[in-house]
Motif scaffolding. Sequence first.
Motif, PDB file in Angstrom:
ATOM      1  N   THR A 157      -5.996  -5.536   7.981  1.00 12.86           N
ATOM      2  CA  THR A 157      -4.899  -4.935   8.737  1.00 12.86           C
ATOM      3  C   THR A 157      -4.763  -3.488   8.268  1.00 12.86           C
ATOM      4  O   THR A 157      -5.139  -3.160   7.132  1.00 12.86           O
ATOM      5  CB  THR A 157      -3.572  -5.666   8.501  1.00 12.86           C
ATOM      6  N   GLN A 158      -4.239  -2.643   9.118  1.00 12.21           N
ATOM      7  CA  GLN A 158      -4.109  -1.234   8.753  1.00 12.21           C
ATOM      8  C   GLN A 158      -3.255  -1.055   7.505  1.00 12.21           C
ATOM      9  O   GLN A 158      -3.583  -0.258   6.612  1.00 12.21           O
ATOM     10  CB  GLN A 158      -3.507  -0.434   9.917  1.00 12.21           C
ATOM     11  N   GLU A 159      -2.177  -1.807   7.402  1.00 11.81           N
ATOM     12  CA  GLU A 159      -1.280  -1.668   6.252  1.00 11.81           C
ATOM     13  C   GLU A 159      -2.000  -1.969   4.940  1.00 11.81           C
ATOM     14  O   GLU A 159      -1.885  -1.224   3.961  1.00 11.81           O
ATOM     15  CB  GLU A 159      -0.075  -2.610   6.409  1.00 11.81           C
ATOM     16  N   THR A 160      -2.760  -3.064   4.914  1.00 17.38           N
ATOM     17  CA  THR A 160      -3.477  -3.434   3.697  1.00 17.38           C
ATOM     18  C   THR A 160      -4.629  -2.472   3.445  1.00 17.38           C
ATOM     19  O   THR A 160      -4.841  -2.026   2.312  1.00 17.38           O
ATOM     20  CB  THR A 160      -4.019  -4.873   3.809  1.00 17.38           C
ATOM     21  N   TYR A 161      -5.368  -2.138   4.487  1.00 18.40           N
ATOM     22  CA  TYR A 161      -6.520  -1.252   4.343  1.00 18.40           C
ATOM     23  C   TYR A 161      -6.113   0.095   3.748  1.00 18.40           C
ATOM     24  O   TYR A 161      -6.721   0.583   2.791  1.00 18.40           O
ATOM     25  CB  TYR A 161      -7.191  -1.050   5.704  1.00 18.40           C
ATOM     26  N   GLU A 162      -5.066   0.709   4.280  1.00 17.69           N
ATOM     27  CA  GLU A 162      -4.692   2.040   3.833  1.00 17.69           C
ATOM     28  C   GLU A 162      -3.956   2.043   2.499  1.00 17.69           C
ATOM     29  O   GLU A 162      -3.752   3.103   1.906  1.00 17.69           O
ATOM     30  CB  GLU A 162      -3.834   2.745   4.887  1.00 17.69           C
ATOM     31  N   SER A 163      -3.590   0.850   1.989  1.00 20.21           N
ATOM     32  CA  SER A 163      -2.964   0.805   0.664  1.00 20.21           C
ATOM     33  C   SER A 163      -3.960   1.202  -0.417  1.00 20.21           C
ATOM     34  O   SER A 163      -3.579   1.694  -1.478  1.00 20.21           O
ATOM     35  CB  SER A 163      -2.413  -0.594   0.374  1.00 20.21           C
ATOM     36  N   PHE A 198     -16.192  -5.666   0.500  1.00 23.31           N
ATOM     37  CA  PHE A 198     -14.746  -5.827   0.363  1.00 23.31           C
ATOM     38  C   PHE A 198     -14.402  -5.723  -1.121  1.00 23.31           C
ATOM     39  O   PHE A 198     -14.741  -6.597  -1.914  1.00 23.31           O
ATOM     40  CB  PHE A 198     -14.342  -7.194   0.920  1.00 23.31           C
ATOM     41  N   LEU A 199     -13.770  -4.621  -1.501  1.00 20.73           N
ATOM     42  CA  LEU A 199     -13.362  -4.402  -2.886  1.00 20.73           C
ATOM     43  C   LEU A 199     -12.068  -5.178  -3.128  1.00 20.73           C
ATOM     44  O   LEU A 199     -11.018  -4.828  -2.601  1.00 20.73           O
ATOM     45  CB  LEU A 199     -13.139  -2.913  -3.131  1.00 20.73           C
ATOM     46  N   VAL A 200     -12.161  -6.244  -3.907  1.00 26.16           N
ATOM     47  CA  VAL A 200     -11.009  -7.133  -4.083  1.00 26.16           C
ATOM     48  C   VAL A 200     -10.023  -6.541  -5.083  1.00 26.16           C
ATOM     49  O   VAL A 200     -10.328  -6.355  -6.265  1.00 26.16           O
ATOM     50  CB  VAL A 200     -11.448  -8.533  -4.554  1.00 26.16           C
ATOM     51  N   VAL A 201      -8.829  -6.228  -4.599  1.00 25.85           N
ATOM     52  CA  VAL A 201      -7.719  -5.759  -5.435  1.00 25.85           C
ATOM     53  C   VAL A 201      -6.491  -6.590  -5.081  1.00 25.85           C
ATOM     54  O   VAL A 201      -6.472  -7.309  -4.079  1.00 25.85           O
ATOM     55  CB  VAL A 201      -7.453  -4.248  -5.227  1.00 25.85           C
ATOM     56  N   LYS A 202      -5.481  -6.487  -5.902  1.00 30.17           N
ATOM     57  CA  LYS A 202      -4.295  -7.327  -5.702  1.00 30.17           C
ATOM     58  C   LYS A 202      -3.695  -7.192  -4.291  1.00 30.17           C
ATOM     59  O   LYS A 202      -3.320  -8.200  -3.685  1.00 30.17           O
ATOM     60  CB  LYS A 202      -3.250  -7.024  -6.769  1.00 30.17           C
ATOM     61  N   HIS A 206      -5.339 -11.583  -0.565  1.00 29.50           N
ATOM     62  CA  HIS A 206      -4.923 -12.634   0.361  1.00 29.50           C
ATOM     63  C   HIS A 206      -5.698 -12.584   1.680  1.00 29.50           C
ATOM     64  O   HIS A 206      -5.552 -13.481   2.517  1.00 29.50           O
ATOM     65  CB  HIS A 206      -3.420 -12.512   0.644  1.00 29.50           C
ATOM     66  N   GLN A 207      -6.537 -11.546   1.865  1.00 29.30           N
ATOM     67  CA  GLN A 207      -7.263 -11.393   3.123  1.00 29.30           C
ATOM     68  C   GLN A 207      -8.763 -11.696   2.999  1.00 29.30           C
ATOM     69  O   GLN A 207      -9.537 -11.363   3.890  1.00 29.30           O
ATOM     70  CB  GLN A 207      -7.060  -9.976   3.668  1.00 29.30           C
ATOM     71  N   SER A 237      -2.575  -3.096 -14.285  1.00 23.11           N
ATOM     72  CA  SER A 237      -2.578  -2.218 -13.122  1.00 23.11           C
ATOM     73  C   SER A 237      -2.169  -3.032 -11.906  1.00 23.11           C
ATOM     74  O   SER A 237      -2.465  -4.228 -11.813  1.00 23.11           O
ATOM     75  CB  SER A 237      -3.975  -1.618 -12.897  1.00 23.11           C
ATOM     76  N   GLU A 238      -1.502  -2.376 -10.965  1.00 25.98           N
ATOM     77  CA  GLU A 238      -1.118  -3.049  -9.725  1.00 25.98           C
ATOM     78  C   GLU A 238      -2.333  -3.414  -8.880  1.00 25.98           C
ATOM     79  O   GLU A 238      -2.207  -4.165  -7.914  1.00 25.98           O
ATOM     80  CB  GLU A 238      -0.181  -2.147  -8.926  1.00 25.98           C
ATOM     81  N   LEU A 239      -3.500  -2.906  -9.247  1.00 26.67           N
ATOM     82  CA  LEU A 239      -4.712  -3.195  -8.487  1.00 26.67           C
ATOM     83  C   LEU A 239      -5.480  -4.399  -9.023  1.00 26.67           C
ATOM     84  O   LEU A 239      -6.315  -4.957  -8.317  1.00 26.67           O
ATOM     85  CB  LEU A 239      -5.636  -1.972  -8.490  1.00 26.67           C
ATOM     86  N   ILE A 240      -5.226  -4.826 -10.247  1.00 32.64           N
ATOM     87  CA  ILE A 240      -5.961  -5.958 -10.817  1.00 32.64           C
ATOM     88  C   ILE A 240      -5.591  -7.233 -10.070  1.00 32.64           C
ATOM     89  O   ILE A 240      -4.420  -7.599  -9.998  1.00 32.64           O
ATOM     90  CB  ILE A 240      -5.666  -6.105 -12.323  1.00 32.64           C
ATOM     91  N   PRO A 241      -6.584  -7.942  -9.506  1.00 37.16           N
ATOM     92  CA  PRO A 241      -6.284  -9.155  -8.715  1.00 37.16           C
ATOM     93  C   PRO A 241      -5.683 -10.259  -9.579  1.00 37.16           C
ATOM     94  O   PRO A 241      -5.925 -10.335 -10.789  1.00 37.16           O
ATOM     95  CB  PRO A 241      -7.665  -9.585  -8.196  1.00 37.16           C
ATOM     96  N   THR A 242      -4.913 -11.115  -8.936  1.00 34.86           N
ATOM     97  CA  THR A 242      -4.395 -12.293  -9.638  1.00 34.86           C
ATOM     98  C   THR A 242      -5.426 -13.413  -9.646  1.00 34.86           C
ATOM     99  O   THR A 242      -5.355 -14.325 -10.467  1.00 34.86           O
ATOM    100  CB  THR A 242      -3.103 -12.801  -8.969  1.00 34.86           C
TER     101      THR A 242
END
Length: 340
Positions: A157-163, A198-202, A206-207, A237-242
């Motif tokens: 989604t655009q929101e997730t992509y541009e984050s 797909f670079l998996v970040v937090k 979910h996508q 970091s807010e980017l580290i996946p759960t």
Amino acid sequence: MGFQITDGLNFISKQNFARLRNAAQVYSSFKISKIYSRVHHQGMPLSISIEPTTSCNLRCPECPSGLRSFTRPTGRMKIELAESIINQLAPTLSYLIFYFQGEPFLHPQLLEMIQMASSRKIYTAISTNAHFLNEQTARKTVESGLDRLIISIDGTTQETYESYRIGGKLDKVIEGTKNIVRLKKELKSRTPHIIFQFLVVKPNEHQINDVRKMASELGVNELKLKTAQIYEYENGSELIPTIEKYSRYKKNTNGTYSIKNQWADECWKMWHSCVVTWDGKVVPCCFDKDAHYVLGDLNQSTFKEIWEGEKYKQFRQTLFSARSSIDMCRNCSEGSTVFS
């Protein structure tokens, strides 16, 4: 799976006796070096990365190009330098990726460089954010002989992509992908092999299932889920996946984070590959994004002189004795970063 087999067969078809002999020399010399913990090196690189440009249209938060945080100059490679590199290495080179930092399609002569390599039967690849694959460019890309096209798509989604891909437009990525898929069919071309990365970040973990579905629907050949390198990871970091599987880092009992990968005092990459920056500097690998460890300059020396030179030998030897003393190695997760 069938498409991956096709890609593999395409790669194999480009090999010849000289390249196979070179690969055997490089591999055997690395194994001997491991046994004796002393540098023994033979052969030329099996693969290299060329940096067309450091310029980029996006502002990704963990990318020096996106952050505009380079200490080295920004620019783009002269086509004469690219031609010289290809000519020097073509007899033994198996794989050439036109990417290091920056967006390669911002180089106006990128496809000419690819055609040069393709004419020498070198397997070629690009990693791109796919914002510039309009009808004309997509057609020329297929016609160039490019073997592998890696498209970064870090959200459905655009929101997730541009984050993460700050300044990016998901619809442009999808449009560019559709153009390549369609023109491959129109031109009856088996290449390029199209990969969604797909670079998996937090923010996007979910996508993962959604991007699998999207890749299938668009006709992409392969999906790769990649873990993210975080520069300041020690305090989280807010980017580290759960989802731990997709993280390069583990949380310690004291709340800090450390890299999961356990590496020894050795590095296969230093035997089989390297990176050339846009201005001709030879650096050890893709972790040296700001070119702190320059091992030679192709404006002053031949590639062979650099590859077999004393400076390279000393750097390789350091990996056997004190790899932890090399800054970029301390955040290296080589060997455990990509999941299908």
